[in-house]
Scaffold this motif. Structure first.
Motif, mmCIF file in Angstrom:
data_model
loop_
_atom_site.group_PDB
_atom_site.id
_atom_site.type_symbol
_atom_site.label_atom_id
_atom_site.label_comp_id
_atom_site.label_asym_id
_atom_site.label_seq_id
_atom_site.Cartn_x
_atom_site.Cartn_y
_atom_site.Cartn_z
ATOM 1 N N ASN A 183 28.598 -20.698 -67.752
ATOM 2 C CA ASN A 183 29.043 -21.913 -66.843
ATOM 3 C C ASN A 183 29.534 -21.253 -65.576
ATOM 4 O OD1 ASN A 183 31.416 -21.060 -67.918
ATOM 5 N ND2 ASN A 183 32.373 -23.100 -67.705
ATOM 6 N N SER A 201 23.238 -28.358 -77.962
ATOM 7 C CA SER A 201 24.600 -28.452 -77.012
ATOM 8 C C SER A 201 25.410 -29.500 -77.623
ATOM 9 C CB SER A 201 24.231 -28.586 -75.550
ATOM 10 O OG SER A 201 25.152 -28.846 -74.944
ATOM 11 N N TYR A 237 23.734 -21.645 -66.132
ATOM 12 C CA TYR A 237 22.909 -22.119 -67.087
ATOM 13 C C TYR A 237 21.438 -21.492 -66.985
ATOM 14 C CZ TYR A 237 27.188 -24.607 -68.491
ATOM 15 O OH TYR A 237 28.377 -24.984 -68.846
ATOM 16 N N THR A 296 26.545 -22.019 -74.868
ATOM 17 C CA THR A 296 25.308 -22.460 -74.215
ATOM 18 C C THR A 296 24.261 -22.443 -75.403
ATOM 19 O OG1 THR A 296 24.948 -20.365 -73.508
ATOM 20 C CG2 THR A 296 25.947 -21.791 -72.163
ATOM 21 N N ASN A 320 21.579 -27.374 -67.992
ATOM 22 C CA ASN A 320 22.658 -27.838 -68.951
ATOM 23 C C ASN A 320 22.344 -29.310 -69.596
ATOM 24 O OD1 ASN A 320 25.171 -28.506 -70.163
ATOM 25 N ND2 ASN A 320 26.403 -27.791 -68.219
ATOM 26 N N HIS A 355 26.374 -26.963 -62.090
ATOM 27 C CA HIS A 355 26.749 -27.039 -63.524
ATOM 28 C C HIS A 355 25.789 -28.098 -64.551
ATOM 29 C CE1 HIS A 355 30.204 -24.508 -63.047
ATOM 30 N NE2 HIS A 355 30.265 -24.812 -61.977
ATOM 31 N N GLY A 404 28.956 -31.506 -70.646
ATOM 32 C CA GLY A 404 27.996 -30.658 -70.851
ATOM 33 C C GLY A 404 28.090 -29.494 -71.893
ATOM 34 N N CYS A 405 27.839 -28.253 -71.719
ATOM 35 C CA CYS A 405 28.020 -27.256 -72.467
ATOM 36 C C CYS A 405 29.445 -26.587 -72.294
ATOM 37 C CB CYS A 405 27.067 -25.969 -72.187
ATOM 38 S SG CYS A 405 25.210 -26.647 -72.282
#
Length: 426
Positions: A42, A330, A245, A401, A225, A221, A363-364
């Motif tokens: 990230n 993810s 990402y 990730t 992702n 971000h 997200g991740c």
């Protein structure tokens, strides 16, 4: 999914992972002469092993062709950015005509704001997330000043409710409605960099348009992702970087989305440069800007060939893996990480997950609020070969990730986290 806090479970997940072979296609940094567990995509993605060959290819073209490389060779530089268009469109859910790779993130954000922040009459306000990444804050602050407004007058920042860490969608939508006819622009991050929260971009866009405002997103971000559908969501514009990402190197190039209803409007105000001028007559060097159709009309300078070569290598990996497959993994990775953090017995009273618990709302990334000895804990993790990210005053961001991280690495992290929490106990 029924997670288990065992090495055997983690290894079984990796064995059944259809994306497991991608890990070997990235370089891993070394800590104490061993591969580190890298959970910092990230901030900066790992280097694809294929990137060097793509970079070397353009270096050789430069050596062999010099200025003729713009029009000769197998990858002429004049249209090099178009080698990235189709893949970029797939990453962000756009038509090819709606995307272009150029410049860097905040430069592109300013170029978009020139076109899409057009205050008029009482419609001067901008809604943004409170505590947005500083570049977004500074860009908006200076843009509203450029138009003669005080930031405290024009910028409406949205913060979570007291005692909460993330914004509720209903509160975002209500704020848009409350601003009503005073609202010129909604500019949000697709994902909050601090908490990892994914915003409901479709609902925000719909509400912004109902209020008569333009809606844009900083996808720094989010791109690479989570799956995005910018065209279908009717987003007006978006920008993103490629070094997180999208694994395209420090200082990597950036991407821009302009919805087709705007992209072919030559009368829309913009700051122009010669690479956005009609390519058919560009080298006639005449006065009078004629924008290229689509997002390409926002280009200012000629392409950054070397950063774009690295980006091309990375995008090919995304095409091969597929965003839906990456997203599925993810959600499992962050779910497992969340489960293991919750299951760490020592230090339960000092760790709080501030990322949404719903896997589809993040997200991740899992962000841990550390209530005691945060910096010391971070230092211990780094010394143990866990590369994560610290954000003031006391948050550690952990970002597994799906392209290059494994379930076993998540399991090993939880073991080391337990040991480090023991070591920093008061």
């Amino acid at each position: 999914m029924n997670y288990q806090n065992t090495l055997a479970f983690a290894q079984e997940q990796d064995q059944n992972d259809p994306l497991k072979h991608f890990k070997a296609r990235f370089y891993a940094p070394q800590v104490n002469k061993r591969d580190a567990i890298y959970f910092c995509g990230n901030s900066l993605g790992l280097q694809p092993k294929s990137a060097q060959a793509y970079l070397d290819h353009e270096m050789q073209n430069w050596a062999d062709l010099a200025v003729e490389g713009h029009f000769k060779g197998d990858t002429p530089w004049f249209n090099y950015h178009r080698l990235l268009t189709a893949s970029s469109a797939r990453v962000v859910g756009a038509l090819e005509s709606e995307v272009v790779v150029m410049n860097q993130l905040t430069v592109n954000l300013h170029l978009m704001l020139v076109s899409f922040y057009r205050p008029e009459g009482k419609r001067i306000k901008v809604i943004m997330e409170g505590g947005a990444f500083p570049s977004d804050q500074y860009a908006l602050e200076t843009q509203v000043k450029f138009h003669g407004f005080a930031p405290e007058e024009a910028i409406v920042e949205l913060f979570p409710r007291e005692g909460e860490h993330t914004l509720r969608t209903e509160d975002i939508l209500q704020s848009i409605k409350d601003c009503g006819e005073e609202l010129a622009l909604v500019l949000m991050g697709g994902i909050n960099y601090y908490t990892g929260q994914v915003y409901d971009m479709e609902a925000i866009t719909k509400a912004g348009h109902e209020a008569g405002a333009v809606v844009g997103f900083d996808l720094a971000h989010a791109a690479g992702n989570v799956p995005l559908k910018l065209h279908d969501w009717n987003v007006d514009f978006a920008v993103w970087c490629t070094y997180k990402y999208l694994n395209s190197g420090p200082g990597g190039t950036s991407g821009v989305f302009v919805h087709e209803r705007h992209a072919n409007n030559p009368d829309l105000p913009r700051f122009a440069g010669w690479w956005g001028h009609d390519a058919g007559v560009r080298f006639q060097m005449k006065k009078g800007f004629i924008p290229m159709p689509g997002a390409e009309g926002w280009q200012v300078s000629n392409a950054q060939i070397l950063p774009m070569a690295v980006h091309r290598a990375s995008l090919e990996l995304f095409d091969e893996a597929g965003m839906d497959n990456l997203r599925a993994k993810s959600e499992k990775l962050t779910g497992y990480l969340e489960y293991l953090i919750d299951d760490v017995h020592v230090g339960k009273d000092v760790l709080e997950v501030i990322t949404p618990r719903d896997p589809k709302a993040r997200g991740c990334q899992i962000s841990m609020l550390v209530k005691q000895n945060a910096r010391e804990l971070f230092n211990k993790l780094m010394e143990a070969g866990i590369i994560v990210d610290f954000r003031e005053p006391s948050v550690i961001r952990v970002a597994p990730t799906p392209l290059y991280n494994s379930f076993e690495e998540v399991y090993r992290f939880s073991e080391i986290l337990h040991e480090c929490l023991e070591a920093v106990k008061n």
